[in-house]
Write a protein that holds these residues in place. Structure first.
Motif, PDB file in Angstrom:
ATOM      1  N   GLU A 171       0.724  -1.234  -0.093  1.00 10.29           N
ATOM      2  CA  GLU A 171      -0.035   0.097   0.110  1.00 10.29           C
ATOM      3  C   GLU A 171       0.686   1.304   0.032  1.00 10.29           C
ATOM      4  O   GLU A 171       0.565   2.300  -0.807  1.00 10.29           O
ATOM      5  N   ASP A 172       1.943   1.518   0.757  1.00  7.23           N
ATOM      6  CA  ASP A 172       2.829   2.386   0.792  1.00  7.23           C
ATOM      7  C   ASP A 172       3.439   2.728  -0.722  1.00  7.23           C
ATOM      8  O   ASP A 172       3.540   3.697  -1.150  1.00  7.23           O
ATOM      9  N   CYS A 173       3.882   1.668  -1.242  1.00  5.09           N
ATOM     10  CA  CYS A 173       4.525   1.928  -2.619  1.00  5.09           C
ATOM     11  C   CYS A 173       3.271   2.461  -3.577  1.00  5.09           C
ATOM     12  O   CYS A 173       3.719   3.169  -4.576  1.00  5.09           O
ATOM     13  N   TRP A 174       2.021   1.647  -3.507  1.00  9.89           N
ATOM     14  CA  TRP A 174       1.088   2.236  -4.595  1.00  9.89           C
ATOM     15  C   TRP A 174       0.801   3.660  -4.167  1.00  9.89           C
ATOM     16  O   TRP A 174       0.552   4.473  -5.215  1.00  9.89           O
ATOM     17  N   ALA A 175       0.724   4.296  -2.920  1.00  7.67           N
ATOM     18  CA  ALA A 175       0.517   5.429  -2.740  1.00  7.67           C
ATOM     19  C   ALA A 175       1.303   6.477  -3.058  1.00  7.67           C
ATOM     20  O   ALA A 175       1.046   7.312  -3.734  1.00  7.67           O
ATOM     21  N   ALA A 176       2.830   6.022  -2.874  1.00  9.12           N
ATOM     22  CA  ALA A 176       3.822   6.835  -3.174  1.00  9.12           C
ATOM     23  C   ALA A 176       3.900   7.014  -4.879  1.00  9.12           C
ATOM     24  O   ALA A 176       4.075   8.304  -5.294  1.00  9.12           O
ATOM     25  N   PHE A 177       3.631   5.829  -5.427  1.00 13.35           N
ATOM     26  CA  PHE A 177       3.980   5.993  -7.033  1.00 13.35           C
ATOM     27  C   PHE A 177       2.846   6.571  -7.362  1.00 13.35           C
ATOM     28  O   PHE A 177       3.158   7.373  -8.464  1.00 13.35           O
ATOM     29  N   SER A 178       1.551   6.444  -7.095  1.00 11.76           N
ATOM     30  CA  SER A 178       0.582   7.170  -7.675  1.00 11.76           C
ATOM     31  C   SER A 178       0.399   8.762  -7.505  1.00 11.76           C
ATOM     32  O   SER A 178       0.345   9.245  -8.517  1.00 11.76           O
ATOM     33  N   TYR A 179       1.037   8.935  -6.310  1.00 11.48           N
ATOM     34  CA  TYR A 179       1.248  10.425  -6.181  1.00 11.48           C
ATOM     35  C   TYR A 179       2.369  10.805  -7.157  1.00 11.48           C
ATOM     36  O   TYR A 179       2.083  12.123  -7.611  1.00 11.48           O
ATOM     37  N   VAL A 180       3.463  10.154  -7.222  1.00  7.81           N
ATOM     38  CA  VAL A 180       4.665  10.845  -8.109  1.00  7.81           C
ATOM     39  C   VAL A 180       4.274  10.853  -9.569  1.00  7.81           C
ATOM     40  O   VAL A 180       4.483  11.672 -10.129  1.00  7.81           O
ATOM     41  N   ALA A 181       3.490   9.733  -9.891  1.00 11.62           N
ATOM     42  CA  ALA A 181       3.048   9.700 -11.299  1.00 11.62           C
ATOM     43  C   ALA A 181       2.035  11.006 -11.609  1.00 11.62           C
ATOM     44  O   ALA A 181       2.227  11.400 -12.790  1.00 11.62           O
ATOM     45  N   GLY A 182       1.224  11.139 -10.757  1.00 12.20           N
ATOM     46  CA  GLY A 182       0.373  12.425 -10.712  1.00 12.20           C
ATOM     47  C   GLY A 182       0.867  13.646 -10.354  1.00 12.20           C
ATOM     48  O   GLY A 182       0.315  14.831 -10.738  1.00 12.20           O
ATOM     49  N   HIS A 183       2.182  13.775  -9.855  1.00  9.55           N
ATOM     50  CA  HIS A 183       2.727  15.060  -9.822  1.00  9.55           C
ATOM     51  C   HIS A 183       4.256  15.121 -10.288  1.00  9.55           C
ATOM     52  O   HIS A 183       5.182  15.642  -9.725  1.00  9.55           O
ATOM     53  N   ALA A 184       4.397  14.532 -11.300  1.00  7.51           N
ATOM     54  CA  ALA A 184       5.698  14.181 -12.076  1.00  7.51           C
ATOM     55  C   ALA A 184       6.656  15.789 -12.006  1.00  7.51           C
ATOM     56  O   ALA A 184       7.698  15.855 -11.809  1.00  7.51           O
ATOM     57  N   ALA A 185       5.667  16.602 -12.618  1.00 10.30           N
ATOM     58  CA  ALA A 185       6.461  17.914 -12.810  1.00 10.30           C
ATOM     59  C   ALA A 185       7.208  18.431 -11.417  1.00 10.30           C
ATOM     60  O   ALA A 185       7.941  19.230 -11.580  1.00 10.30           O
TER      61      ALA A 185
END
Length: 353
Positions: A171-185
């Protein structure tokens, strides 16, 4: 928190180890002993020498140690094997986890420090059986990956068992990845060129994250899966052949599994054993699966590569026949392991550029 400074003994040991692994191959062979042949493979001479030195110094490694012992010794092993790799810039930060912020570290290669164009990014989860490892344990490897792949690397410090059993890490990895993917800039990254990767337990987390990304329509360009644990239920020939004497042991795996899952029924959960995914989703990112010939996890990693291919995923399988589990961290001494990591970084670069 940064790793403590290495002691004088650690510095001496690191210097001796580096000197031994710089010796000509013929002298290393004399020191290592007779070649080790198993399953039609020959153990890499440098690796055999490292394992012999471990036995001589009575370093328990992952065998016969408690989780607390292993965590305590991680900093020393990191210093000895990883050294200090050059990098353009490193920034510690926090990203959202499933139950609050988790630590992360962003690596920027020298070629990108002064640039303004969005860069490709590798989202990286470290190995350690879900029970040890952190940002520092894989710092040297992340630096080398960033420089050789000409990409940003964002490593995450997900929660560990037994304090936080399954599914906390997932769950930590998904939460972190989805956030980073959505805020790539925010990180200077190109949202269209994001990869996930990891080694061992981190490879498992990367594979699970990639599947969920495809299911939820989150863009993902590539998977770098280094000797991932994909099947905690079934035995395999490589587990029987290499479960003792080649760094990763059956004893440690049993300890890690019992610490991570709270019941035997969870072992077949696809988020624990990704091989039990009933149907891999459409749109799953291309993958590079890297295995080691003398690794108990070899066969299940290669079986997952075939599973990906059977599902129509573009996948490359690369076995390093003379290597053992853990070679991905040996980038500061010797030649063979570092070359294998550099090869994976080159393939990552080709996929993202």
């Amino acid at each position: 928190m940064p790793s403590p400074s290495p002691s004088l003994r650690d510095r001496i040991d690191a210097g001796v180890l580096a000197a031994v692994l710089r010796l000509p191959s013929r002298l290393q062979r004399v020191l290592a002993g007779r070649p080790v042949l198993r399953d039609g493979q020959t153990l890499d001479t440098e690796t055999q020498l490292l394992l012999r030195l471990q036995r001589i110094t009575r370093d328990p490694g992952l065998s016969g140690s408690t989780i607390a012992d292993i965590r305590r010794d991680t900093d020393r092993q990191t210093w000895l094997a990883g050294g200090r790799q050059p990098i353009g810039a490193v920034r510690d930060l926090e990203v959202p986890g499933a139950d609050g912020p988790i630590r992360a570290r962003l690596y920027t290669p020298r070629s990108r420090v002064a640039g303004s164009e969005p860069a490709p990014l590798l989202f990286f989860a470290h190995g350690g059986g879900m029970v040890f490892g952190d940002l520092d344990s894989h710092d040297a490897t992340c630096r080398l990956l960033a420089e050789r792949a000409d990409a940003l690397v964002l490593a995450v410090d997900y929660r560990l068992a037994p304090e936080h059993p399954f599914p906390a890490a997932v769950e930590d990895c998904w939460a972190a990845f989805s956030y980073v993917a959505g805020h790539a800039a925010t990180y200077g990254a190109d949202a269209g060129r994001i990869a996930v990767g990891g080694d061992s337990a981190g490879g498992t987390l990367a594979a699970v994250t990639a599947i969920r990304a495809a299911e939820e329509g989150v863009p993902l360009a590539f998977q770098l899966l280094v000797y991932p644990a994909t099947n905690l239920v079934d035995d395999s020939e490589s587990r029987r052949l290499f479960g003792e004497g080649f760094f990763l042991t059956s004893e440690f795996m049993e300890l890690a599994h019992s610490s991570y899952v709270t019941g035997a029924h969870e072992l077949a959960d696809p988020r624990v054993s990704v091989a039990f995914t009933e149907r891999l989703p459409d749109g799953l990112a291309p993958a590079l699966v890297v295995t080691a010939g003398f690794d108990p996890l070899r066969d299940e990693g290669e079986a997952y590569a075939r599973q990906l291919a059977d599902a129509g995923v573009r996948v490359e399988l690369r076995r390093h026949p003379g290597q053992v589990h853990g070679f991905f961290n040996v980038v500061g001494v010797g030649r063979s392991s570092r070359a294998a990591v550099a090869e994976a970084a080159a393939k990552l670069k080709a996929a993202l550029h």
